[in-house]
Design a protein around this motif. Structure first.
Motif, PDB file in Angstrom:
ATOM      1  N   PHE A 257       0.825  -1.208   0.000  1.00  0.00           N
ATOM      2  CA  PHE A 257       0.000   0.000   0.000  1.00  0.00           C
ATOM      3  C   PHE A 257       0.864   1.264   0.000  1.00  0.00           C
ATOM      4  CE2 PHE A 257      -2.115   3.384   2.373  1.00  0.00           C
ATOM      5  CZ  PHE A 257      -3.286   3.525   1.645  1.00  0.00           C
ATOM      6  N   ILE A 258       1.892   1.284   0.843  1.00  0.00           N
ATOM      7  CA  ILE A 258       2.787   2.450   0.924  1.00  0.00           C
ATOM      8  C   ILE A 258       3.512   2.664  -0.392  1.00  0.00           C
ATOM      9  CG2 ILE A 258       4.901   3.285   2.026  1.00  0.00           C
ATOM     10  CD1 ILE A 258       3.868   1.982   4.619  1.00  0.00           C
ATOM     11  N   GLN A 259       3.839   1.586  -1.077  1.00  0.00           N
ATOM     12  CA  GLN A 259       4.543   1.702  -2.357  1.00  0.00           C
ATOM     13  C   GLN A 259       3.627   2.227  -3.458  1.00  0.00           C
ATOM     14  OE1 GLN A 259       7.115  -1.623  -3.884  1.00  0.00           O
ATOM     15  NE2 GLN A 259       5.633  -1.632  -5.559  1.00  0.00           N
ATOM     16  N   GLU A 260       2.373   1.756  -3.458  1.00  0.00           N
ATOM     17  CA  GLU A 260       1.465   2.071  -4.561  1.00  0.00           C
ATOM     18  C   GLU A 260       0.671   3.363  -4.373  1.00  0.00           C
ATOM     19  OE1 GLU A 260       1.097   0.359  -7.478  1.00  0.00           O
ATOM     20  OE2 GLU A 260       2.851  -0.753  -6.786  1.00  0.00           O
ATOM     21  N   LYS A 261       0.487   3.800  -3.137  1.00  0.00           N
ATOM     22  CA  LYS A 261      -0.387   4.951  -2.890  1.00  0.00           C
ATOM     23  C   LYS A 261       0.065   6.233  -3.605  1.00  0.00           C
ATOM     24  CE  LYS A 261      -2.485   7.801   0.678  1.00  0.00           C
ATOM     25  NZ  LYS A 261      -2.431   8.253   2.072  1.00  0.00           N
ATOM     26  N   PRO A 262       1.352   6.627  -3.544  1.00  0.00           N
ATOM     27  CA  PRO A 262       1.750   7.857  -4.249  1.00  0.00           C
ATOM     28  C   PRO A 262       1.441   7.812  -5.741  1.00  0.00           C
ATOM     29  CG  PRO A 262       3.488   7.121  -2.766  1.00  0.00           C
ATOM     30  CD  PRO A 262       2.490   6.022  -2.822  1.00  0.00           C
TER      31      PRO A 262
END
Length: 282
Positions: A63-68
């Motif tokens: 999630f942290i990788q894909e959110k931006p």
């Protein structure tokens, strides 16, 4: 003579420069530092100040990788829908594609377990008790939040409003004040300055709202009973239901006891009459 004068002048110039340098250097520390820099410095020690934090699982890492990227590609989309979309992507991924995110989590989890064991080994009995109490409080808070969310989903009616609450909701936007606290203070003062006749209007509205709440909560609780969710209704209603259910049982129990007493009395009467007859014969 000239060289000596030149040397004297040079020494004098050097002394002046040194004096200016010293005065500037000594003046610097006297400057007042901003408040953030005056906070207490924490000593770095090997002792842990709290339990180790649990590592992020594979989904959170993904999630942290894909959110931006997702936010940049969908600037007008609400965060809730972005989270939902990333969650759907994660669920659709194969185990092989998830491995780069889940493998670091498993490794970090092993380290977390070892660190947690070391941390608990150095705690005193009082600290263990305090930690257990904090854990219970957190669990109770989470349970209350989940229950509130569930009640909202199931459409539980909002509670009754008092006369002051109705007055506040009507005049909150008109109240002057930068912060909510100041506005509330002003509204309390305005409410106190109202006459009894002016307050009567809001009192009547509060009574009407109470009737609304009674009707809505009764319908909602009846529906909860129908779907088998007695655990969500009020204790007062549950007590009344139990009383109604127990009342026929109590009546039947009293009737049974009465019949038993009557039978006993009849039996006693019959025995008495038989004894009297036997006595007369003798």
């Amino acid at each position: 003579m000239a060289p000596f004068s030149a040397m004297t002048a040079g020494v004098s110039l050097l002394a002046k420069s040194f004096t200016v340098f010293c005065s500037n250097a000594l003046a610097r520390p006297t400057r007042v530092l901003p408040a953030p820099y005056l906070s207490t410095v924490k000593c770095l020690t090997s002792a842990t100040s709290g339990p180790p934090k649990k590592p992020m699982n594979g989904y959170l890492r993904y999630f942290i990788q894909e959110k931006p990227t997702m936010t940049r590609q969908n600037p007008d989309t609400k965060p809730v829908y972005i989270i939902k979309k990333i969650s759907q992507q994660w669920n659709a991924m194969s185990a092989e594609r998830k491995r780069p995110f889940e493998q670091p989590y498993l490794q970090a989890m092993e380290k977390y377990k070892a660190d947690l064991q070391k941390y608990r080994a150095q705690l005193t009995p009082a600290q263990v008790q305090e930690e257990a109490m904090e854990k219970r409080e957190k669990m109770a808070k989470r349970k209350a939040i989940r229950r509130k969310r569930e009640l909202n989903i199931l459409g539980k009616p909002k509670g009754r409003r008092s006369a002051f609450n109705i007055f506040m909701s009507e005049h909150y936007q008109e109240a002057t004040g930068v912060t909510a606290q100041v506005r509330m203070k002003m509204l309390v003062e305005d409410w106190r300055n109202l006459s009894s006749q002016q307050k009567q209007v809001y009192t009547q509205l509060a009574e009407d709202d109470f009737i609304r709440y009674k009707n809505e909560i009764k319908s909602w609780e009846d529906h909860m009973i129908e779907i088998g969710r007695k655990d969500l209704i009020r204790e007062k209603t549950l007590f009344e239901i139990n009383e109604k259910e127990e009342k026929p049982k109590k009546v039947a129990k009293k009737a049974k006891a009465k019949v038993k007493v009557e039978k006993k009395a009849t039996r006693t009467g019959m025995l008495t009459s038989v004894r009297k007859t036997a006595t007369k014969k003798t």
